[in-house]
Design an enzyme around this catalytic site. Structure first.
Site, PDB file in Angstrom:
ATOM      1  N   LEU A  35       0.574  -1.242  -0.295  1.00 49.98           N
ATOM      2  CA  LEU A  35      -0.029   0.242  -0.722  1.00 49.98           C
ATOM      3  C   LEU A  35       0.794   1.257   0.211  1.00 49.98           C
ATOM      4  CD1 LEU A  35      -3.126  -1.167   2.764  1.00 49.98           C
ATOM      5  CD2 LEU A  35      -3.197  -0.643  -0.356  1.00 49.98           C
ATOM      6  N   THR A 125       7.518  -5.173 -18.943  1.00 49.26           N
ATOM      7  CA  THR A 125       6.788  -4.177 -19.490  1.00 49.26           C
ATOM      8  C   THR A 125       7.572  -4.180 -21.165  1.00 49.26           C
ATOM      9  OG1 THR A 125       7.119  -1.295 -20.368  1.00 49.26           O
ATOM     10  CG2 THR A 125       8.280  -2.638 -18.051  1.00 49.26           C
ATOM     11  N   ASP A 126       6.840  -3.587 -22.184  1.00 51.20           N
ATOM     12  CA  ASP A 126       7.779  -2.760 -23.485  1.00 51.20           C
ATOM     13  C   ASP A 126       8.788  -2.023 -23.237  1.00 51.20           C
ATOM     14  OD1 ASP A 126       5.840  -0.660 -23.004  1.00 51.20           O
ATOM     15  OD2 ASP A 126       5.231  -1.230 -25.158  1.00 51.20           O
ATOM     16  N   GLU A 127       8.822  -1.901 -22.074  1.00 53.34           N
ATOM     17  CA  GLU A 127      10.133  -0.680 -21.825  1.00 53.34           C
ATOM     18  C   GLU A 127      10.999  -1.368 -21.856  1.00 53.34           C
ATOM     19  OE1 GLU A 127       8.535   2.948 -19.692  1.00 53.34           O
ATOM     20  OE2 GLU A 127       6.616   2.481 -19.736  1.00 53.34           O
ATOM     21  N   TYR A 153      13.321   3.687 -14.168  1.00 51.55           N
ATOM     22  CA  TYR A 153      12.044   2.368 -14.116  1.00 51.55           C
ATOM     23  C   TYR A 153      12.373   1.457 -15.484  1.00 51.55           C
ATOM     24  CZ  TYR A 153       7.784   0.382 -15.379  1.00 51.55           C
ATOM     25  OH  TYR A 153       6.319  -0.479 -15.423  1.00 51.55           O
ATOM     26  N   LYS A 157      12.840  -2.555 -14.410  1.00 48.86           N
ATOM     27  CA  LYS A 157      12.407  -3.866 -14.701  1.00 48.86           C
ATOM     28  C   LYS A 157      13.420  -4.752 -16.042  1.00 48.86           C
ATOM     29  CE  LYS A 157       8.212  -4.296 -14.349  1.00 48.86           C
ATOM     30  NZ  LYS A 157       7.917  -5.086 -13.465  1.00 48.86           N
ATOM     31  N   ARG A 276       9.996  15.388 -21.560  1.00 45.93           N
ATOM     32  CA  ARG A 276      10.154  14.326 -20.440  1.00 45.93           C
ATOM     33  C   ARG A 276      11.947  14.132 -20.976  1.00 45.93           C
ATOM     34  NH1 ARG A 276       7.226   8.779 -19.666  1.00 45.93           N
ATOM     35  NH2 ARG A 276       6.077   9.251 -18.050  1.00 45.93           N
TER      36      ARG A 276
HETATM   37  P1  NAD Z   1       0.405   1.014 -10.018  1.00 52.07           P
HETATM   38  O1  NAD Z   1       1.721   1.366  -9.521  1.00 52.07           O
HETATM   39  O2  NAD Z   1      -0.197   1.611  -9.856  1.00 52.07           O
HETATM   40  O3  NAD Z   1       0.861  -0.591  -8.703  1.00 52.07           O
HETATM   41  C1  NAD Z   1       1.792  -0.808  -7.809  1.00 52.07           C
HETATM   42  C2  NAD Z   1       1.341  -1.953  -7.104  1.00 52.07           C
HETATM   43  O4  NAD Z   1       2.250  -2.110  -6.408  1.00 52.07           O
HETATM   44  C3  NAD Z   1       0.782  -0.735  -5.937  1.00 52.07           C
HETATM   45  O5  NAD Z   1      -0.628  -1.341  -4.985  1.00 52.07           O
HETATM   46  C4  NAD Z   1       1.894  -0.698  -4.426  1.00 52.07           C
HETATM   47  O6  NAD Z   1       0.853  -0.659  -3.638  1.00 52.07           O
HETATM   48  C5  NAD Z   1       2.551  -2.017  -4.841  1.00 52.07           C
HETATM   49  N1  NAD Z   1       3.543  -1.759  -4.237  1.00 52.07           N
HETATM   50  C6  NAD Z   1       4.847  -1.357  -4.678  1.00 52.07           C
HETATM   51  N2  NAD Z   1       5.835  -1.003  -4.080  1.00 52.07           N
HETATM   52  C7  NAD Z   1       5.778  -2.659  -3.480  1.00 52.07           C
HETATM   53  C8  NAD Z   1       6.320  -3.304  -2.262  1.00 52.07           C
HETATM   54  N3  NAD Z   1       7.893  -2.592  -1.771  1.00 52.07           N
HETATM   55  N4  NAD Z   1       5.536  -4.139  -1.651  1.00 52.07           N
HETATM   56  C9  NAD Z   1       4.838  -4.652  -2.399  1.00 52.07           C
HETATM   57  N5  NAD Z   1       3.366  -3.744  -2.512  1.00 52.07           N
HETATM   58  C10 NAD Z   1       4.744  -2.804  -3.274  1.00 52.07           C
HETATM   59  O7  NAD Z   1       1.402  -0.324 -11.174  1.00 52.07           O
HETATM   60  P2  NAD Z   1       0.917  -0.937 -12.098  1.00 52.07           P
HETATM   61  O8  NAD Z   1       0.451  -0.047 -13.466  1.00 52.07           O
HETATM   62  O9  NAD Z   1      -0.647  -1.253 -11.743  1.00 52.07           O
HETATM   63  O10 NAD Z   1       2.202  -1.754 -13.126  1.00 52.07           O
HETATM   64  C11 NAD Z   1       1.986  -2.974 -12.140  1.00 52.07           C
HETATM   65  C12 NAD Z   1       2.829  -3.763 -13.189  1.00 52.07           C
HETATM   66  O11 NAD Z   1       2.867  -4.186 -14.491  1.00 52.07           O
HETATM   67  C13 NAD Z   1       4.145  -3.435 -12.508  1.00 52.07           C
HETATM   68  O12 NAD Z   1       5.454  -4.282 -12.564  1.00 52.07           O
HETATM   69  C14 NAD Z   1       4.146  -2.093 -14.383  1.00 52.07           C
HETATM   70  O13 NAD Z   1       5.959  -2.642 -14.484  1.00 52.07           O
HETATM   71  C15 NAD Z   1       3.932  -3.542 -15.256  1.00 52.07           C
HETATM   72  N6  NAD Z   1       3.021  -3.034 -16.094  1.00 52.07           N
HETATM   73  C16 NAD Z   1       2.647  -1.917 -16.642  1.00 52.07           C
HETATM   74  C17 NAD Z   1       1.702  -1.688 -17.066  1.00 52.07           C
HETATM   75  C18 NAD Z   1       1.225  -0.042 -17.690  1.00 52.07           C
HETATM   76  O14 NAD Z   1       0.710   0.579 -18.433  1.00 52.07           O
HETATM   77  N7  NAD Z   1       1.099   0.681 -16.484  1.00 52.07           N
HETATM   78  C19 NAD Z   1       2.206  -1.740 -18.831  1.00 52.07           C
HETATM   79  C20 NAD Z   1       3.121  -2.952 -18.636  1.00 52.07           C
HETATM   80  C21 NAD Z   1       3.225  -3.169 -17.525  1.00 52.07           C
HETATM   81  P1  TYD Z   2       2.785   7.498 -19.440  1.00 54.52           P
HETATM   82  O1  TYD Z   2       1.022   7.532 -18.625  1.00 54.52           O
HETATM   83  O2  TYD Z   2       3.179   8.120 -17.674  1.00 54.52           O
HETATM   84  O3  TYD Z   2       3.201   6.338 -19.431  1.00 54.52           O
HETATM   85  P2  TYD Z   2       4.610   5.060 -19.718  1.00 54.52           P
HETATM   86  O4  TYD Z   2       5.450   6.548 -19.676  1.00 54.52           O
HETATM   87  O5  TYD Z   2       5.298   4.045 -19.142  1.00 54.52           O
HETATM   88  O6  TYD Z   2       4.839   4.840 -21.559  1.00 54.52           O
HETATM   89  O7  TYD Z   2       2.719   8.567 -20.359  1.00 54.52           O
HETATM   90  C1  TYD Z   2       2.610   7.970 -21.586  1.00 54.52           C
HETATM   91  C2  TYD Z   2       2.836   8.926 -22.571  1.00 54.52           C
HETATM   92  O8  TYD Z   2       2.450  10.190 -22.327  1.00 54.52           O
HETATM   93  C3  TYD Z   2       4.117   9.330 -22.271  1.00 54.52           C
HETATM   94  O9  TYD Z   2       4.971   9.339 -23.852  1.00 54.52           O
HETATM   95  C4  TYD Z   2       4.559  10.499 -21.671  1.00 54.52           C
HETATM   96  C5  TYD Z   2       3.419  11.154 -21.949  1.00 54.52           C
HETATM   97  N1  TYD Z   2       2.433  11.924 -21.120  1.00 54.52           N
HETATM   98  C6  TYD Z   2       2.102  13.976 -21.137  1.00 54.52           C
HETATM   99  O10 TYD Z   2       2.458  14.069 -22.146  1.00 54.52           O
HETATM  100  N2  TYD Z   2       2.258  14.603 -20.611  1.00 54.52           N
HETATM  101  C7  TYD Z   2       1.159  13.896 -18.882  1.00 54.52           C
HETATM  102  O11 TYD Z   2       0.961  14.307 -18.225  1.00 54.52           O
HETATM  103  C8  TYD Z   2       1.991  12.411 -18.840  1.00 54.52           C
HETATM  104  C9  TYD Z   2       2.131  11.775 -17.208  1.00 54.52           C
HETATM  105  C10 TYD Z   2       3.111  11.835 -19.543  1.00 54.52           C
END
Ligand code: NAD
Ligand code: TYD
Length: 339
Positions: A35, A125-127, A153, A157, A276
């Site tokens: 959390l 992640t694809d990143e 980040y 990963k 960024r």
């Molecule tokens: P999020 O930031 O919404 O959620 C992360 C969760 O992990 C939170 O509930 C947080 O409390 C918990 N957490 C963080 N540090 C912790 C710790 N030390 N111990 C226990 N719990 C902890 O993230 P998300 O967007 O749901 O992403 C989840 C996973 O999917 C990540 O591993 C991310 O790299 C991967 N991912 C995300 C995306 C995306 O578009 N959001 C895409 C591809 C992969």
């Molecule tokens: P984000 O949702 O942070 O995901 P990621 O960087 O992991 O792909 O951002 C998505 C795209 O949007 C990225 O190119 C950065 C851009 N972005 C903005 O232009 N403005 C914003 O306020 C944020 C948060 C992201």
């Protein structure tokens, strides 16, 4: 099956917990989450009383908490979402990304080895592949694309992915890895592009687009991602990496304009702000492997998914208003105040 889901109080993990308890109510889901600012018990409220659900608050990097939990639960599988997940925060403060994303993954795998977990799934992640040029729409990330990270980040990963694959090769831990493109959908924390733009537009405040807004992301509706992980868990092969994406590429400006249009707001809200640092230009996934080997296909196109998402934010104002009225305010001022 008994599954430990880490990070289940976050965006994708929360959707995965809901999905699993509804699709596989016979499975037991134990959610392990610290959390942090990104974790939210309200996301888990709809399943809190489910007989096959348990929530445990702990840090994945804390062996003293993780090992006793594994000993007590004797899980069959671990699905590992918990992470620090926001690129902008990683630029401000990389240290916590190393601790949670790398050390935390290592602790979970040590526990998985000791308690003979049958599958450890690393949600990546694809990143980790870096970015693609904007003028080569023919190029896509495949599982063979070299890792080439841009932000703390994505570097953290990639480190976790390599550590996971090393545990497969060295110790025989049955690891699978999925690398997914950008997700969107319900319960998405409003610091990320799509929920930030929806919640700002609903409040008629500026929509901060980084740079020129030409960067491209490949958007996948979160439930399609959950379905992919479920498939990999049940039918994927240990030691394998699976790319997950649905060919829904959009420039950031296209995404923001779509949201503005759907909400009937003025494009005058769109504000171009300082870019960024190290901003990745384009992400685009080739999902051929998961499609051909596991029969996974995305089911929600962007036009449909964005409508569902906007609808969810309209109907769940309490969920996001509580977030933006808390410490998020300070974050917003710090990141966008002088941009
Ligand atoms: P999020 O930031 O919404 O959620 C992360 C969760 O992990 C939170 O509930 C947080 O409390 C918990 N957490 C963080 N540090 C912790 C710790 N030390 N111990 C226990 N719990 C902890 O993230 P998300 O967007 O749901 O992403 C989840 C996973 O999917 C990540 O591993 C991310 O790299 C991967 N991912 C995300 C995306 C995306 O578009 N959001 C895409 C591809 C992969
Ligand atoms: P984000 O949702 O942070 O995901 P990621 O960087 O992991 O792909 O951002 C998505 C795209 O949007 C990225 O190119 C950065 C851009 N972005 C903005 O232009 N403005 C914003 O306020 C944020 C948060 C992201």
């Amino acid at each position: 099956m008994k599954i430990i889901v880490t990070g289940g109080a976050g965006f994708i993990g929360g959707n995965f917990v809901h999905y699993m308890l509804s699709e596989h109510p016979e499975d037991r889901i134990v959610c392990l989450d610290q959390l942090t600012y990104a974790g939210n018990m309200e996301t888990l409220a709809p399943v809190a009383d489910h007989p096959n659900f348990r929530f445990v608050r702990a840090d994945i990097a804390d062996r003293e908490s993780v090992f006793p939990l594994f000993e007590q639960e004797q899980p069959d599988a671990v699905v590992h979402f918990a992470a620090e997940s926001h690129v902008d925060r990683s630029i401000e403060n990389p240290g916590i990304f190393l601790k949670t994303n790398v050390i935390g993954t290592g602790v979970l795998m040590d526990a998985s080895l000791q308690f003979k977990v049958k599958r450890f799934h690393q949600v990546s992640t694809d990143e980790v592949y870096g970015d693609l040029p904007l003028d080569r729409p023919d190029l896509f990330f495949t599982e063979q694309t070299p890792l080439h990270t841009s932000s703390p980040y994505s570097a953290s990963k990639a480190a976790a992915d390599l550590l996971a694959l090393s545990y497969f090769r060295t110790y025989g831990l049955p690891v699978t890895v999925s690398r997914c493109s950008n997700n969107y959908g319900p319960y998405h924390f409003p610091e990320k592009l799509i929920p930030l733009m929806i919640t700002n537009a609903l409040r008629d405040i500026p929509l901060p687009v980084y740079g020129t807004g030409e960067n491209v992301r490949d958007w996948l509706y979160v439930i399609d991602h959950c379905r992919a992980i479920d498939r990999i868990l049940r039918a994927g092969s240990p030691g394998e990496v699976y790319n997950v994406g649905g060919h829904n590429e959009r420039t950031n400006l296209q995404v923001v304009r779509t949201i503005v249009e759907r909400l009937g707001k003025s494009t005058d809200l769109i504000t171009f702000v300082t870019d960024r640092p190290g901003h990745d230009r384009r992400y685009a996934i080739d999902p051929t492997k998961i499609s051909e080997s596991l029969g996974w296909e995305p089911t929600t196109r962007f036009e449909q998914g964005i409508d569902l998402t906007i609808q969810w934010y309209l109907e769940n104002r309490n969920w996001w208003e509580r977030i933006i009225n808390g410490e998020y305010r300070e974050y917003y001022e710090k990141m966008y105040g002088k941009r």
